[in-house]
Design a protein around this motif. Sequence first.
Motif, mmCIF file in Angstrom:
data_model
loop_
_atom_site.group_PDB
_atom_site.id
_atom_site.type_symbol
_atom_site.label_atom_id
_atom_site.label_comp_id
_atom_site.label_asym_id
_atom_site.label_seq_id
_atom_site.Cartn_x
_atom_site.Cartn_y
_atom_site.Cartn_z
ATOM 1 N N SER A 22 0.852 -1.187 0.000
ATOM 2 C CA SER A 22 0.000 0.000 0.000
ATOM 3 C C SER A 22 0.885 1.232 0.000
ATOM 4 O O SER A 22 1.998 1.224 0.523
ATOM 5 N N GLN A 23 0.385 2.307 -0.587
ATOM 6 C CA GLN A 23 1.115 3.572 -0.547
ATOM 7 C C GLN A 23 1.247 4.081 0.880
ATOM 8 O O GLN A 23 2.122 4.888 1.180
ATOM 9 N N ASN A 24 0.377 3.634 1.767
ATOM 10 C CA ASN A 24 0.402 4.089 3.153
ATOM 11 C C ASN A 24 1.237 3.192 4.062
ATOM 12 O O ASN A 24 1.305 3.437 5.265
ATOM 13 N N LEU A 25 1.860 2.160 3.487
ATOM 14 C CA LEU A 25 2.727 1.279 4.269
ATOM 15 C C LEU A 25 4.180 1.569 3.912
ATOM 16 O O LEU A 25 4.519 1.699 2.730
ATOM 17 N N PRO A 26 5.066 1.628 4.890
ATOM 18 C CA PRO A 26 6.477 1.903 4.598
ATOM 19 C C PRO A 26 7.171 0.758 3.880
ATOM 20 O O PRO A 26 8.178 0.956 3.214
ATOM 21 N N ALA A 27 6.664 -0.458 4.003
ATOM 22 C CA ALA A 27 7.237 -1.625 3.342
ATOM 23 C C ALA A 27 6.153 -2.691 3.227
ATOM 24 O O ALA A 27 5.104 -2.611 3.867
ATOM 25 N N ALA A 28 6.420 -3.690 2.376
ATOM 26 C CA ALA A 28 5.456 -4.767 2.203
ATOM 27 C C ALA A 28 5.321 -5.572 3.493
ATOM 28 O O ALA A 28 6.280 -5.729 4.252
ATOM 29 N N LEU A 29 4.113 -6.081 3.722
ATOM 30 C CA LEU A 29 3.843 -6.931 4.880
ATOM 31 C C LEU A 29 3.542 -8.347 4.416
ATOM 32 O O LEU A 29 2.969 -8.554 3.343
ATOM 33 N N ASN A 30 3.921 -9.311 5.232
ATOM 34 C CA ASN A 30 3.592 -10.706 4.972
ATOM 35 C C ASN A 30 2.501 -11.148 5.937
ATOM 36 O O ASN A 30 2.381 -10.623 7.051
ATOM 37 N N GLY A 31 1.722 -12.112 5.538
ATOM 38 C CA GLY A 31 0.679 -12.630 6.406
ATOM 39 C C GLY A 31 0.030 -13.846 5.784
ATOM 40 O O GLY A 31 0.559 -14.442 4.843
#
Length: 224
Positions: A22-31
């Motif tokens: 997301s543009q609002n996340l500083p980096a990719a997240l895993n889940g």
Amino acid sequence: MHDNMICSADFLAVDQPLNIHSQNLPAALNGKISDIEPGFLSLLIQLPANGCLPRVKAGDELQVSIPDKHCVYRFDSIYQHKNVVDDLIWYISKPEQLEKQQQRRFIRVPVPLPIQIKAPNVYGGFRNARSSVTIDISGGGLCFVSMEPIAPDSRIDLAVAGLPILNELSVLARVVRCTPVIVSAGCIYHIGVSLEESLSEVLQNKLIHSVFCLQRRYLSNGIA
């Protein structure tokens, strides 16, 4: 339904691993998917290495990708809220369809970005920087225009400007291909390079996130 679009009900499953951008996340997240309901998906987010979960708010747009054996499935979603007891459980909107994309480790986005190139010289160093433009970029490499050929396996110094999140990426790259292209003024070269050998995991995640942002701009402009 287009050949590359599938019904989400035919594919989504509990415990599927996924990546969130997301543009609002500083980096990719895993889940992974922890529950599937008619109107939403419940996700169990993996805590980032820094131990800090990024802040998101209701209505934030998310781009989700699910890797599979032969392809990658992607969909857009909206962050709804988190679990009141467990911050690592997120609720997002459930898509009706997923886009099936060809097997590639990274998305490649056609985008012209300014780039400075230092090609190798005969003394084992680098020539003075030359300006050019990228043809496309991914989380693991890019292609740019060159007026001169550069031999495969050469090491070159690159500085790419105009990237979301990163702003500028300065890195050593390895040339993997040099393709001559005939134009009206003569011959130019498309130089494909790999960046993976020089990128840390943190920097590569930021680059992947940047490419996702570029892809969103590309699609929103109605080009694809």
